[in-house]
Design a protein around this motif. Sequence first.
Motif, PDB file in Angstrom:
ATOM      1  N   ASP A  42     110.898  96.661 123.912  1.00 26.18           N
ATOM      2  CA  ASP A  42     109.671  96.533 123.137  1.00 26.18           C
ATOM      3  C   ASP A  42     109.604  97.565 122.018  1.00 26.18           C
ATOM      4  O   ASP A  42     110.234  98.625 122.078  1.00 26.18           O
ATOM      5  CB  ASP A  42     108.476  96.720 124.068  1.00 26.18           C
ATOM      6  CG  ASP A  42     107.204  96.105 123.546  1.00 26.18           C
ATOM      7  OD1 ASP A  42     107.174  95.681 122.383  1.00 26.18           O
ATOM      8  OD2 ASP A  42     106.228  96.041 124.317  1.00 26.18           O
ATOM      9  N   TYR A  50     105.134  87.877 117.471  1.00 23.52           N
ATOM     10  CA  TYR A  50     104.905  89.024 118.342  1.00 23.52           C
ATOM     11  C   TYR A  50     104.166  90.140 117.596  1.00 23.52           C
ATOM     12  O   TYR A  50     103.178  90.689 118.086  1.00 23.52           O
ATOM     13  CB  TYR A  50     106.257  89.514 118.874  1.00 23.52           C
ATOM     14  CG  TYR A  50     106.199  90.774 119.680  1.00 23.52           C
ATOM     15  CD1 TYR A  50     105.862  90.729 121.027  1.00 23.52           C
ATOM     16  CD2 TYR A  50     106.511  92.003 119.111  1.00 23.52           C
ATOM     17  CE1 TYR A  50     105.819  91.897 121.783  1.00 23.52           C
ATOM     18  CE2 TYR A  50     106.465  93.162 119.862  1.00 23.52           C
ATOM     19  CZ  TYR A  50     106.124  93.103 121.188  1.00 23.52           C
ATOM     20  OH  TYR A  50     106.073  94.249 121.927  1.00 23.52           O
ATOM     21  N   GLU A 108     100.583  89.137 116.660  1.00 22.34           N
ATOM     22  CA  GLU A 108      99.703  89.263 117.829  1.00 22.34           C
ATOM     23  C   GLU A 108      99.327  90.712 118.111  1.00 22.34           C
ATOM     24  O   GLU A 108      98.257  90.983 118.641  1.00 22.34           O
ATOM     25  CB  GLU A 108     100.371  88.664 119.067  1.00 22.34           C
ATOM     26  CG  GLU A 108     100.413  87.159 119.070  1.00 22.34           C
ATOM     27  CD  GLU A 108     101.162  86.599 120.259  1.00 22.34           C
ATOM     28  OE1 GLU A 108     101.423  87.346 121.231  1.00 22.34           O
ATOM     29  OE2 GLU A 108     101.497  85.404 120.215  1.00 22.34           O
ATOM     30  N   LYS A 109     100.194  91.636 117.761  1.00 25.72           N
ATOM     31  CA  LYS A 109      99.907  93.057 117.961  1.00 25.72           C
ATOM     32  C   LYS A 109      99.043  93.631 116.842  1.00 25.72           C
ATOM     33  O   LYS A 109      98.789  94.821 116.804  1.00 25.72           O
ATOM     34  CB  LYS A 109     101.204  93.844 118.103  1.00 25.72           C
ATOM     35  CG  LYS A 109     101.910  93.559 119.414  1.00 25.72           C
ATOM     36  CD  LYS A 109     102.804  94.734 119.782  1.00 25.72           C
ATOM     37  CE  LYS A 109     103.305  94.590 121.184  1.00 25.72           C
ATOM     38  NZ  LYS A 109     102.740  95.551 122.088  1.00 25.72           N
TER      39      LYS A 109
END
Length: 193
Positions: free
Chosen positions: A92, A121, A124-125
């Motif tokens: 990550d 990804y 979304e963060k």
Amino acid sequence: MQHPDEIGPNAIKTLYSAEEIGTRIEVMADAIAEAADGPLLVEVIMNGAVLFAADLVRALSRRGVAVEIDFIALSSYGEGTKSSGNVVLEADARGAIAGRDVLLIDDILETGRTLSFAKGYFAEKGAARVMTGVLLDKSAAREPVIAPDFAGFECPDLFVIGYGMDYAYRFRELPYIGYVEQETGGDGENSSG
């Protein structure tokens, strides 16, 4: 395709020389610097993009673009030459993402699944903007799910190695992008996709 231990240095043909790569990275850095509104969080998709990213962020720095570098590991290949089609998050991102401009760097675009997964990804963060840059765009013969914002070269349907890209974890260290000439038909899929 031959086993990587059976591939000698004379079997590898040059597709793009180190000089061609260096010139193209300078052009890409100009375009990215023009598009950047400020500092960039550069997220490098490991492992194939590491060498490309190192040269690109240095070129961005020479143009006055402030960068913070981080790494994310995604995989759909393992040790083979064909994608499984499933993108797996192996490592990550670290640090704050929300509200930042992110530049995703990948080595090669084929189907676009990996890059699309990564872009979603980071969105979304909470990234303010997510731009994408790839060294090789190999999507011409396919229907990619995403198009890169910045691309170095169009890539023919060959299995490429070198300049960070591997075959079963070998040949990343080559300073150029090459391919192994096939005597019989083989598949041309490669790297992170």
